[in-house]
Design an enzyme around this catalytic site. Structure first.
Site, PDB file in Angstrom:
ATOM      1  N   CYS A   1      17.695-103.112   6.892  1.00  0.00           N
ATOM      2  CA  CYS A   1      17.092-102.731   5.784  1.00  0.00           C
ATOM      3  C   CYS A   1      16.028-101.770   5.982  1.00  0.00           C
ATOM      4  CB  CYS A   1      16.442-103.763   4.812  1.00  0.00           C
ATOM      5  SG  CYS A   1      15.448-104.991   5.670  1.00  0.00           S
TER       6      CYS A   1
ATOM      7  N   LYS B   1      23.417-113.627  -0.871  1.00  0.00           N
ATOM      8  CA  LYS B   1      22.903-112.347  -0.600  1.00  0.00           C
ATOM      9  C   LYS B   1      21.735-112.384  -0.148  1.00  0.00           C
ATOM     10  CE  LYS B   1      22.649-107.852  -2.626  1.00  0.00           C
ATOM     11  NZ  LYS B   1      23.140-107.195  -1.553  1.00  0.00           N
TER      12      LYS B   1
HETATM   13  C1  LIG Z   1      28.759-105.081  -1.568  1.00  0.00           C
HETATM   14  C2  LIG Z   1      28.330-105.425  -0.338  1.00  0.00           C
HETATM   15  C3  LIG Z   1      26.935-105.990  -0.342  1.00  0.00           C
HETATM   16  C4  LIG Z   1      26.493-106.185   0.666  1.00  0.00           C
HETATM   17  N1  LIG Z   1      25.010-107.028   0.744  1.00  0.00           N
HETATM   18  C5  LIG Z   1      24.590-107.247   2.056  1.00  0.00           C
HETATM   19  C6  LIG Z   1      23.232-108.125   2.187  1.00  0.00           C
HETATM   20  O1  LIG Z   1      22.590-108.208   0.811  1.00  0.00           O
HETATM   21  N2  LIG Z   1      22.743-108.380   3.256  1.00  0.00           N
HETATM   22  C7  LIG Z   1      23.559-108.237   4.367  1.00  0.00           C
HETATM   23  O2  LIG Z   1      22.934-108.669   5.343  1.00  0.00           O
HETATM   24  N3  LIG Z   1      24.619-107.523   4.365  1.00  0.00           N
HETATM   25  C8  LIG Z   1      25.139-106.985   3.080  1.00  0.00           C
HETATM   26  N4  LIG Z   1      26.304-106.632   3.336  1.00  0.00           N
HETATM   27  C9  LIG Z   1      27.064-106.476   4.470  1.00  0.00           C
HETATM   28  C10 LIG Z   1      28.012-107.676   4.906  1.00  0.00           C
HETATM   29  O3  LIG Z   1      27.130-108.684   4.891  1.00  0.00           O
HETATM   30  C11 LIG Z   1      28.765-107.481   6.202  1.00  0.00           C
HETATM   31  O4  LIG Z   1      28.085-107.174   7.294  1.00  0.00           O
HETATM   32  C12 LIG Z   1      29.813-106.137   5.983  1.00  0.00           C
HETATM   33  O5  LIG Z   1      30.332-106.099   4.712  1.00  0.00           O
HETATM   34  C13 LIG Z   1      30.947-106.136   6.986  1.00  0.00           C
HETATM   35  O6  LIG Z   1      31.867-107.157   7.032  1.00  0.00           O
HETATM   36  P1  LIG Z   1      33.225-107.057   6.251  1.00  0.00           P
HETATM   37  O7  LIG Z   1      33.681-105.797   6.933  1.00  0.00           O
HETATM   38  O8  LIG Z   1      33.751-108.436   6.360  1.00  0.00           O
HETATM   39  O9  LIG Z   1      32.915-106.681   4.661  1.00  0.00           O
HETATM   40  C14 LIG Z   1      26.921-106.005   1.869  1.00  0.00           C
HETATM   41  C15 LIG Z   1      28.391-105.543   1.997  1.00  0.00           C
HETATM   42  C16 LIG Z   1      28.905-105.435   1.003  1.00  0.00           C
HETATM   43  C17 LIG Z   1      30.336-104.784   0.836  1.00  0.00           C
END
Ligand SMILES: Cc1cc2nc3c(=O)[nH]c(=O)nc-3n(C[C@H](O)[C@H](O)[C@H](O)COP(=O)(O)O)c2cc1C
Length: 302
Positions: free
Chosen positions: A128, A43
């Site tokens: 962010c 994270k």
């Molecule tokens: C619960 C959750 C927490 C996330 N926290 C971060 C984070 O701390 N930093 C970040 O760059 N992206 C974060 N993301 C985004 C994911 O890294 C990713 O870009 C996004 O979920 C799309 O990919 P997916 O469809 O495979 O989940 C988070 C996503 C979710 C669902």
């Protein structure tokens, strides 16, 4: 033996599959062999500890989920003392994801992390909010993206991956700004700003009002963005958004991705990344592909 190796700048990966930041944690080592992954992406870390946003922080939607965690974080000291050494014990390289409130803070945290031998590369989470620009995400502004990447480039030679925000009019323009700033690679992309309302209570389903949508619902948007970014930069792309299967990963690679991150799928099945890897190998077998890099950008648009 099929060759699944890919390179993200000077970072060499045994295969193209890695977790998406925020969807993966130390506890997953109990069910998943981390050494089988292309890279490890914990994270996003912030300089100071942060409590995160109001609850509820997650809600399900059709084909995905909305989250607004607010980068809950134990801060950089804890990350350096506990998280980095934990990930350092595996063969797969550690990519440290960084969030910050200002460009200066991005550079400060990047410099400290890049100095650690266990940290193989940095991923800048530029989705962010920039507190010096009314909280607008850094990655929504071309000039700020350029300045941010340039500032971080100035403090480290380690591979630098900029994770773009998809919440922009022209993803190619922001990608070029990150390229000009000195990024070695791009992750395409973070979540799309979204909202869901409970019609009975009339309240937003997310405590923070809005959040970011992830999961299969966003995959076609991300594939389009990978394709667009691949047209305008020569940088390696890490596709991210809605990958649930090996075919989804292949689709992103055909659009121009060199590697692929998996997030939401791991919430449904913590071992999803290993299944996806096996499915990629099956695809290679089916089409007689010996080297996975042969398919990058090979979508047939004729
Ligand atoms: C619960 C959750 C927490 C996330 N926290 C971060 C984070 O701390 N930093 C970040 O760059 N992206 C974060 N993301 C985004 C994911 O890294 C990713 O870009 C996004 O979920 C799309 O990919 P997916 O469809 O495979 O989940 C988070 C996503 C979710 C669902």
């Amino acid at each position: 033996m099929r060759n699944l190796q890919v390179s993200i700048g000077s970072l060499h990966l045994k295969n193209p599959i890695m977790p998406a930041s925020g969807t993966f944690g130390e506890e997953m080592a109990k069910v998943l062999d981390f050494n089988q992954l292309g890279a490890l992406v914990p994270k996003s870390i912030t300089k100071m500890p942060r409590k995160g946003n109001a609850t509820p922080r997650i809600c399900e939607t059709v084909g995905g989920m909305i989250n607004s965690i607010g980068i809950q974080s134990k801060g950089l000291d804890y990350y350096q003392k506990v998280i980095v050494p934990f990930y350092g014990q595996f063969d797969s390289p550690l990519i440290s994801s960084i969030s910050a409130d200002s460009i200066e803070e991005f550079a400060e945290v990047s410099e400290k992390l890049a100095a650690m031998k266990e940290v193989a590369a940095l991923e800048l989470n530029i989705s962010c909010p920039n507190l010096k620009n009314n909280g607008l995400a850094f990655g929504m502004d071309e000039e700020i993206t350029y300045q941010l990447v340039k500032a971080v480039r100035g403090v480290t030679d380690k591979p630098l991956i900029t994770k773009l925000s998809p919440n922009v009019t022209s993803i190619g323009t922001i990608a070029q700004a990150a390229d000009k700033g000195g990024s070695d690679a791009l992750t395409v992309a973070n979540t799309f700003i979204a909202m869901a309302i409970d019609v009975h209570s009339r309240k937003p389903k997310i405590g923070n009002g809005m959040g970011g949508i992830s999961g299969p619902a966003i995959k076609p948007l991300i594939v389009r963005m990978i394709y667009q970014v691949h047209q305008v930069t020569g940088l390696p792309i890490i596709g991210c958004g809605g990958v649930m299967t090996g075919e989804d990963a292949i689709e992103m690679m055909l659009a121009g991705a060199t590697a692929v991150q998996v997030g939401t799928a791991s919430f449904i099945q913590p071992t999803a990344m290993l299944t996806i890897l096996a499915e990629i190998e099956e695809y290679m077998e089916q089409y007689g592909i010996d080297t996975i890099t042969d398919i990058i950008g090979k979508v047939d648009i004729s």
